[in-house]
Scaffold this motif. Sequence first.
Motif, PDB file in Angstrom:
ATOM      1  N   LEU A  45       0.873  -1.168   0.000  1.00 63.58           N
ATOM      2  CA  LEU A  45       0.000   0.000   0.000  1.00 63.58           C
ATOM      3  C   LEU A  45       0.910   1.218   0.000  1.00 63.58           C
ATOM      4  N   GLN A  46       0.675   2.127  -0.939  1.00 63.52           N
ATOM      5  CA  GLN A  46       1.538   3.295  -1.067  1.00 63.52           C
ATOM      6  C   GLN A  46       0.745   4.594  -0.973  1.00 63.52           C
ATOM      7  N   LEU A  47       1.465   5.653  -0.623  1.00 65.87           N
ATOM      8  CA  LEU A  47       1.022   7.033  -0.817  1.00 65.87           C
ATOM      9  C   LEU A  47       2.060   7.668  -1.723  1.00 65.87           C
ATOM     10  N   ARG A  48       1.630   8.176  -2.881  1.00 63.90           N
ATOM     11  CA  ARG A  48       2.572   8.627  -3.902  1.00 63.90           C
ATOM     12  C   ARG A  48       2.307  10.082  -4.273  1.00 63.90           C
ATOM     13  N   ALA A  49       3.365  10.883  -4.241  1.00 67.12           N
ATOM     14  CA  ALA A  49       3.305  12.191  -4.877  1.00 67.12           C
ATOM     15  C   ALA A  49       3.743  12.054  -6.333  1.00 67.12           C
ATOM     16  N   ALA A  93      -0.792  13.431  -1.739  1.00 66.38           N
ATOM     17  CA  ALA A  93      -0.570  11.983  -1.777  1.00 66.38           C
ATOM     18  C   ALA A  93      -1.716  11.262  -2.478  1.00 66.38           C
ATOM     19  N   HIS A  94      -1.365  10.408  -3.435  1.00 71.56           N
ATOM     20  CA  HIS A  94      -2.312   9.537  -4.108  1.00 71.56           C
ATOM     21  C   HIS A  94      -2.138   8.116  -3.559  1.00 71.56           C
ATOM     22  N   PRO A  95      -3.153   7.505  -2.968  1.00 68.92           N
ATOM     23  CA  PRO A  95      -3.023   6.100  -2.556  1.00 68.92           C
ATOM     24  C   PRO A  95      -2.816   5.213  -3.777  1.00 68.92           C
ATOM     25  N   ALA A  96      -2.028   4.156  -3.594  1.00 71.89           N
ATOM     26  CA  ALA A  96      -1.763   3.237  -4.698  1.00 71.89           C
ATOM     27  C   ALA A  96      -1.541   1.834  -4.160  1.00 71.89           C
ATOM     28  N   LEU A  97      -1.776   0.839  -5.028  1.00 77.63           N
ATOM     29  CA  LEU A  97      -1.600  -0.571  -4.701  1.00 77.63           C
ATOM     30  C   LEU A  97      -0.658  -1.174  -5.727  1.00 77.63           C
ATOM     31  N   ILE A  98       0.288  -2.005  -5.271  1.00 77.87           N
ATOM     32  CA  ILE A  98       1.246  -2.601  -6.193  1.00 77.87           C
ATOM     33  C   ILE A  98       1.545  -4.046  -5.795  1.00 77.87           C
ATOM     34  N   ALA A  99       2.100  -4.786  -6.739  1.00 78.71           N
ATOM     35  CA  ALA A  99       2.726  -6.089  -6.496  1.00 78.71           C
ATOM     36  C   ALA A  99       3.930  -6.153  -7.416  1.00 78.71           C
TER      37      ALA A  99
END
Length: 667
Positions: free
Chosen positions: A317-321, A413-419
Amino acid sequence: MKNQLLRLALTLIVVLPIASARAADILVIVDSSGSMQESTPDGVSRIDAAKSALLGLPASLRDHNVGVMLFGHRTTSRQAGACQDIELRLPIAPFVEAEYQLTIAALQPLGATPIANSLLLGRDVLLARQRETQKSVIVVTDGNETCGGDPVEVAKMLREAGFNIKIHVVGFDVDRQQEMQLRSIASAGGGEYVLARDASELRKALPEMVHTALRTTVVEELERRELVVDRFDSDALGDEWTVIRPDFERYAAVDGELLIVSQHSDDENNSPHLGDWHDTDKTKNVVQRTAPIVANDYEVSVDLDLAISSLGQGAALQLRADDHHVIELAYSAHPYGNNIERKFTMCKILGDHVASVSSSLATGTASDADQMTLKIVKRGLVFTGFVKIADPKTGKVEWREVGLQAAPGFESAHPALIAANGWENRPEATATFDHFMVHENVLKRTVSDTQPEDAAFFTVFDNTAAFENDFVILDPSKMHMGLNRGLNIVSQYGIPGDESDPLKNLVLLNRELPKGNYEIEVQATTRLTNQNSDVGIALFQDHRSALFLGHAAFGGGGYNYDPQLQFDKVLGDERTGTRQWLSHVRGKQVTLVFKITKRGRKYTAEVYAPTEKKDERAWIRIGEQTLLRFQPRLGFYAWNRSAETYGRGPAHEVNICFERVVVRPID
């Protein structure tokens, strides 16, 4: 030492208003029962000692609404109605010193000790006041309840009545059994308990609170707003989501879940930023919310199922600028000898700067998917990662904290999901995400912003223009400092007193300290999480002449660390100091008051800190230093004594928030 402990504890008893344009409501409940006729160990009657101490408080009460309630002052304990002998002698109103002094001076001890009924009457008095105003009850007594009531339950009821109140208790010349009940009253009322054994202690303790900087910081959650809930129920992500570097064969919203298949990013040197499992600017299928979160305090969470079968697999789970400014809470597999370690990592990337904190779950591959909830909580400039997961040994499902990162300047911050797969030629893994949520926390955090009349300098760091005018910064680093509910400084490697590798972000008051004798009090909140962190205040003349009063963590053997309070002197190439251990706050967030008193050429350091007893604080004397030809400025610092932590890689970065500063001349 005993008097110093009492002086600080009583500072909290008054709890004059916490930052408000509106004055606080303060109700002083005074025991005038028959036992107050008895003498203290120093030969003064208890009632005369109480009068003397209470008459010394007007300067503290002047800006507030004050009432005085008496009990046991009109009827002896053997007369009918003794337990109803309670009177609001001075109704709560803007403080009038003459009326207050007449009320206190007229005290005559006679009767019983109806503490519970007094608190009940106090509740009715306070409920008639404006509910949002901060309220403090101060009970001064020499004994326990004698009328059959339960003051502990009443105190608890007042705290649960839905308004901002704290109940503080001064136990005057009481024995151990009496002290147990009085301490319980204060604890149930959310306040502080202080023991004063004789008249001398009481006289010294109560006036001291006039000059103490600490005003309890209160954080209230006014509202919890649901901003986003997504169960991925449709067959497409929709416009609310954007996929960065998409690979349409390896992600999809299916059957109420978001599936992302991990893959290796094309990294030429195979040395990605984050724990050797992915590179933030090359990871494919970054599923990101299109709109940023617009809130100062919030929580982001998502359910994750992932079966790790090979080194390098992970999801986050990320917060991305952007690709180079990321806060991330990850679950991934890392080398562990000839095995792998499945662990959680809380990481920040701010350009070329990377910092991480990790927490191990288990070694070896997972036979089934690990089911968990990932959550990032933002409070001001601090981001804390939490995971809810079953313990591999006990099976108990509970929340565990992974770690925190302070990130001044991290915005939009934009929430993001990754694998992802961090290693080439490794099996792919499928991360299953569900129940994505964002909640805004509407918080009210208050700390006294009323400038004491005798202050030569005062600030609560609430104005950027004033800060830029009042302070200068040596070796500044913007990504390690910011204003948000105080002055936040994030620790980094640097050495106080070292000109070649100096302390970074040393914030100095851009004005002279008072001539002659003076006293400095600084309230700050912090939490130490590993070895070699040091945060606090300084009297700084130059790199070869300085004093440092701080909260520090030193290696306690192996991976352990021991928090302590220290007062160090840097003079030329020498560094000497004294320490007091504070092991009971290891890993805990604490609010401290750092205090340096200058008299002549001697500088004495004290810190108001939690004791080992629950809900108790005390002044702790750290030591004394002597410096000649010393003309310092007040400074604020946070640093790491080394770049690495024993067995754990880079040292954790620690945030300290300086909340309130008072500088005053003294005799």
